[in-house]
Design a protein around this motif. Structure first.
Motif, PDB file in Angstrom:
ATOM      1  N   UNK A 181       0.853  -1.184   0.000  1.00 16.13           N
ATOM      2  CA  UNK A 181       0.000   0.000   0.000  1.00 16.13           C
ATOM      3  C   UNK A 181       0.887   1.233   0.000  1.00 16.13           C
ATOM      4  N   UNK A 182       0.378   2.300  -0.581  1.00 20.63           N
ATOM      5  CA  UNK A 182       1.149   3.543  -0.640  1.00 20.63           C
ATOM      6  C   UNK A 182       1.466   4.046   0.765  1.00 20.63           C
ATOM      7  N   UNK A 183       2.712   4.342   1.015  1.00 17.16           N
ATOM      8  CA  UNK A 183       3.138   4.877   2.299  1.00 17.16           C
ATOM      9  C   UNK A 183       3.453   3.833   3.351  1.00 17.16           C
ATOM     10  N   UNK A 184       3.390   2.564   2.996  1.00 15.38           N
ATOM     11  CA  UNK A 184       3.608   1.502   3.986  1.00 15.38           C
ATOM     12  C   UNK A 184       5.025   1.541   4.556  1.00 15.38           C
TER      13      UNK A 184
ATOM     14  N   UNK B  32      -2.000  -1.374   7.492  1.00 18.82           N
ATOM     15  CA  UNK B  32      -3.275  -1.010   8.109  1.00 18.82           C
ATOM     16  C   UNK B  32      -3.096   0.210   9.007  1.00 18.82           C
ATOM     17  N   UNK B  33      -4.153   1.019   9.061  1.00 20.60           N
ATOM     18  CA  UNK B  33      -4.162   2.134   9.998  1.00 20.60           C
ATOM     19  C   UNK B  33      -4.573   1.604  11.355  1.00 20.60           C
ATOM     20  N   UNK B  34      -4.095   2.275  12.385  1.00 21.46           N
ATOM     21  CA  UNK B  34      -4.446   1.900  13.749  1.00 21.46           C
ATOM     22  C   UNK B  34      -4.278   3.106  14.637  1.00 21.46           C
ATOM     23  N   UNK B  35      -5.044   3.151  15.704  1.00 18.24           N
ATOM     24  CA  UNK B  35      -5.021   4.286  16.627  1.00 18.24           C
ATOM     25  C   UNK B  35      -4.687   3.810  18.032  1.00 18.24           C
ATOM     26  N   UNK B  36      -3.743   4.500  18.704  1.00 18.81           N
ATOM     27  CA  UNK B  36      -3.454   4.224  20.109  1.00 18.81           C
ATOM     28  C   UNK B  36      -4.717   4.506  20.914  1.00 18.81           C
TER      29      UNK B  36
ATOM     30  N   UNK C  39      -4.308  10.073  18.041  1.00 16.44           N
ATOM     31  CA  UNK C  39      -5.164  10.986  17.286  1.00 16.44           C
ATOM     32  C   UNK C  39      -6.239  10.215  16.522  1.00 16.44           C
ATOM     33  N   UNK C  40      -7.335  10.871  16.262  1.00 16.90           N
ATOM     34  CA  UNK C  40      -8.435  10.240  15.541  1.00 16.90           C
ATOM     35  C   UNK C  40      -7.985   9.844  14.144  1.00 16.90           C
ATOM     36  N   UNK C  41      -8.514   8.729  13.662  1.00 17.80           N
ATOM     37  CA  UNK C  41      -8.217   8.288  12.303  1.00 17.80           C
ATOM     38  C   UNK C  41      -8.931   9.190  11.317  1.00 17.80           C
ATOM     39  N   UNK C  42      -8.295   9.410  10.164  1.00 16.70           N
ATOM     40  CA  UNK C  42      -8.939  10.187   9.114  1.00 16.70           C
ATOM     41  C   UNK C  42     -10.147   9.418   8.587  1.00 16.70           C
ATOM     42  N   UNK C  43     -11.181  10.149   8.248  1.00 16.12           N
ATOM     43  CA  UNK C  43     -12.385   9.523   7.695  1.00 16.12           C
ATOM     44  C   UNK C  43     -12.059   8.928   6.330  1.00 16.12           C
TER      45      UNK C  43
ATOM     46  N   UNK D  78      -1.972   8.706   2.921  1.00 12.75           N
ATOM     47  CA  UNK D  78      -2.751   8.672   4.173  1.00 12.75           C
ATOM     48  C   UNK D  78      -2.253   7.663   5.207  1.00 12.75           C
ATOM     49  N   UNK D  79      -1.851   6.479   4.785  1.00 14.27           N
ATOM     50  CA  UNK D  79      -1.372   5.471   5.737  1.00 14.27           C
ATOM     51  C   UNK D  79      -0.135   5.984   6.476  1.00 14.27           C
ATOM     52  N   UNK D  80       0.825   6.485   5.750  1.00 16.91           N
ATOM     53  CA  UNK D  80       2.058   6.991   6.358  1.00 16.91           C
ATOM     54  C   UNK D  80       1.776   8.227   7.199  1.00 16.91           C
ATOM     55  N   UNK D  81       0.901   9.114   6.713  1.00 19.70           N
ATOM     56  CA  UNK D  81       0.590  10.326   7.455  1.00 19.70           C
ATOM     57  C   UNK D  81      -0.034   9.999   8.808  1.00 19.70           C
ATOM     58  N   UNK D  82      -0.940   9.015   8.828  1.00 19.17           N
ATOM     59  CA  UNK D  82      -1.578   8.632  10.090  1.00 19.17           C
ATOM     60  C   UNK D  82      -0.551   8.069  11.074  1.00 19.17           C
ATOM     61  N   UNK D  83       0.313   7.177  10.607  1.00 13.75           N
ATOM     62  CA  UNK D  83       1.312   6.592  11.504  1.00 13.75           C
ATOM     63  C   UNK D  83       2.330   7.642  11.965  1.00 13.75           C
ATOM     64  N   UNK D  84       2.729   8.544  11.076  1.00 18.94           N
ATOM     65  CA  UNK D  84       3.652   9.613  11.462  1.00 18.94           C
ATOM     66  C   UNK D  84       3.024  10.541  12.491  1.00 18.94           C
ATOM     67  N   UNK D  85       1.790  10.951  12.234  1.00 21.96           N
ATOM     68  CA  UNK D  85       1.102  11.845  13.164  1.00 21.96           C
ATOM     69  C   UNK D  85       0.933  11.168  14.525  1.00 21.96           C
TER      70      UNK D  85
END
Length: 139
Positions: free
Chosen positions: A14-17, A123-127, A132-136, A55-62
């Motif tokens: 996936x892009x950003x993995x 996969x995206x995941x949230x602590x 932080x909230x996952x992007x919609x 988006x995947x990388x941005x979520x994990x980075x954030x």
């Protein structure tokens, strides 16, 4: 063919993995091996890729950047509060401090390992609680 800055030698599913995996790995490095230096690397990675990452990388980075900040503040402020309330001479202060530090730090490491697994699977995941909230999802 030379490798680009975003290619870490592995094919992405996936892009950003790869960037997501790198962010989670640096988060764990910050907790376990190089505290402070790992955080600076993580913040530098965030500022470099926060607008251009998929988006995947941005979520994990954030997430890793924010959780590192919150985790550090939790450990420093509440440890300071325990010391302030109990005093350095009281043995139960040290029991509470070591127990608190061990529990919080171990939880952050365990959740970081789980986040690394999620990143490796694309996969995206949230602590829980502090992530932080996952992007919609975009339709």
């Amino acid at each position: 063919m030379p490798l680009s800055d975003d290619n870490f030698g592995f094919a992405e599913e996936k892009a950003g993995q790869n960037l997501a995996v790198l962010a989670e790995a640096i988060y764990l490095i910050n907790l376990l091996v190089l505290p402070g230096i790992g955080f600076l690397l993580l913040v530098g990675l965030w500022f470099k890729h926060k607008d251009s990452a998929p988006p995947l990388a941005r979520q994990h980075l954030r997430q890793t950047t924010l959780v590192s900040l919150i985790g550090g503040l939790l450990i420093v402020t509440l440890s300071g509060l325990i010391i302030d309330l109990g005093g350095l001479a009281w043995e139960w202060t040290w029991v509470a401090l070591i127990l608190y530090f061990t529990c919080i730090h171990s939880t952050l490491v365990l959740l970081g390992m789980y986040a690394l697994i999620k990143a490796m699977n694309g996969q995206m995941w949230r602590f829980p609680l502090i992530g932080p909230a996952l992007d919609a999802p975009q339709a």
